[in-house]
Scaffold this motif. Structure first.
Motif, PDB file in Angstrom:
ATOM      1  N   ILE A  25       0.898  -1.383  -0.201  1.00 55.81           N
ATOM      2  CA  ILE A  25       0.123   0.297  -0.013  1.00 55.81           C
ATOM      3  C   ILE A  25       0.695   0.909  -0.235  1.00 55.81           C
ATOM      4  CG2 ILE A  25      -1.520   1.406   1.657  1.00 55.81           C
ATOM      5  CD1 ILE A  25      -2.934  -1.526   1.954  1.00 55.81           C
ATOM      6  N   PRO A  26       1.565   1.168   0.648  1.00 54.07           N
ATOM      7  CA  PRO A  26       2.668   2.779   0.687  1.00 54.07           C
ATOM      8  C   PRO A  26       3.282   2.660  -0.788  1.00 54.07           C
ATOM      9  CG  PRO A  26       2.644   1.504   2.435  1.00 54.07           C
ATOM     10  CD  PRO A  26       2.447   0.501   1.776  1.00 54.07           C
ATOM     11  N   ILE A  56       0.496   3.868  -2.611  1.00 53.72           N
ATOM     12  CA  ILE A  56       0.500   5.599  -2.498  1.00 53.72           C
ATOM     13  C   ILE A  56       1.409   6.247  -2.834  1.00 53.72           C
ATOM     14  CG2 ILE A  56       0.205   7.137  -0.795  1.00 53.72           C
ATOM     15  CD1 ILE A  56      -1.204   5.025   0.743  1.00 53.72           C
ATOM     16  N   ASN A 106       9.577  -0.086   1.318  1.00 54.23           N
ATOM     17  CA  ASN A 106       8.596  -1.390   1.789  1.00 54.23           C
ATOM     18  C   ASN A 106       8.842  -2.858   1.229  1.00 54.23           C
ATOM     19  OD1 ASN A 106       5.179  -1.001   0.518  1.00 54.23           O
ATOM     20  ND2 ASN A 106       5.796  -2.267   2.872  1.00 54.23           N
ATOM     21  N   GLY A 146       9.026  -3.185   5.311  1.00 56.95           N
ATOM     22  CA  GLY A 146       7.976  -3.653   5.622  1.00 56.95           C
ATOM     23  C   GLY A 146       7.373  -4.679   6.282  1.00 56.95           C
ATOM     24  N   TRP A 190       7.043  -0.783   7.696  1.00 55.44           N
ATOM     25  CA  TRP A 190       5.815  -0.205   6.706  1.00 55.44           C
ATOM     26  C   TRP A 190       4.853   0.980   7.210  1.00 55.44           C
ATOM     27  CZ3 TRP A 190       0.510   0.146   7.702  1.00 55.44           C
ATOM     28  CH2 TRP A 190      -0.401  -0.289   5.993  1.00 55.44           C
ATOM     29  N   VAL A 191       4.900   1.575   8.086  1.00 56.18           N
ATOM     30  CA  VAL A 191       4.707   2.154   9.259  1.00 56.18           C
ATOM     31  C   VAL A 191       5.197   3.663   8.396  1.00 56.18           C
ATOM     32  CG1 VAL A 191       3.830   3.827  11.157  1.00 56.18           C
ATOM     33  CG2 VAL A 191       3.341   1.868  10.903  1.00 56.18           C
ATOM     34  N   LEU A 226       4.375   4.190   4.670  1.00 51.37           N
ATOM     35  CA  LEU A 226       3.483   4.818   4.824  1.00 51.37           C
ATOM     36  C   LEU A 226       3.213   6.363   4.911  1.00 51.37           C
ATOM     37  CD1 LEU A 226       0.631   4.547   3.780  1.00 51.37           C
ATOM     38  CD2 LEU A 226      -0.378   3.962   6.571  1.00 51.37           C
ATOM     39  N   LEU A 252       2.465   9.467   2.100  1.00 50.54           N
ATOM     40  CA  LEU A 252       1.835  10.109   2.242  1.00 50.54           C
ATOM     41  C   LEU A 252       1.849  11.450   2.544  1.00 50.54           C
ATOM     42  CD1 LEU A 252      -0.793   8.176   4.614  1.00 50.54           C
ATOM     43  CD2 LEU A 252      -0.944   8.629   2.378  1.00 50.54           C
TER      44      LEU A 252
END
Length: 117
Positions: A27-28, A31, A47, A51, A57-58, A61, A65
């Motif tokens: 997902i990261p 994005i 990642n 990840g 992983w955080v 992310l 973002l």
């Protein structure tokens, strides 16, 4: 006995689990690429390699973002609205900045509308 039965998954079950978990894991990266982040390759590497650890992983992310560009303000000189060559040059520069990912779609549209008005 039931615990051992849970561990004996068939290859089809493992494949289904991987097809569900893999998109969530990346997902990261998705994005970052969708936002045209300038560090999308580095976010993918973080990642991919870290990840599996929740902190990696955080971190990927949050990085994906984050604001991908320096908040640069573009000043368009529109003192002479009849100088069409200058406007074309400025539009070309705006498009170049948009293609490089320096400007978002909204910023590009706003600057273009200011230039053309």
């Amino acid at each position: 006995m039931k615990f051992l039965t849970l561990l004996s998954l068939s290859w089809q079950h493992i494949l289904i689990i991987l097809l569900i978990i893999t998109p969530i894991y990346f997902i990261p990266t998705f994005i970052a690429y969708s936002r045209k982040h300038s560090n999308a390759g580095s976010i993918f590497a973080l990642n991919f390699f870290l990840g599996w650890a929740l902190i990696g992983w955080v971190g990927a992310l949050i990085w994906a973002l984050s604001n991908r560009s320096n908040n640069q303000q573009i000043i368009v000189n529109s003192n002479n609205p009849h100088n069409y060559n200058s406007n074309i040059d400025q539009l070309a520069k705006l498009k170049e900045l948009h293609d490089k990912g320096v400007l978002t779609d909204e910023e590009f549209t706003d600057q273009k509308n200011k230039l053309l008005s």
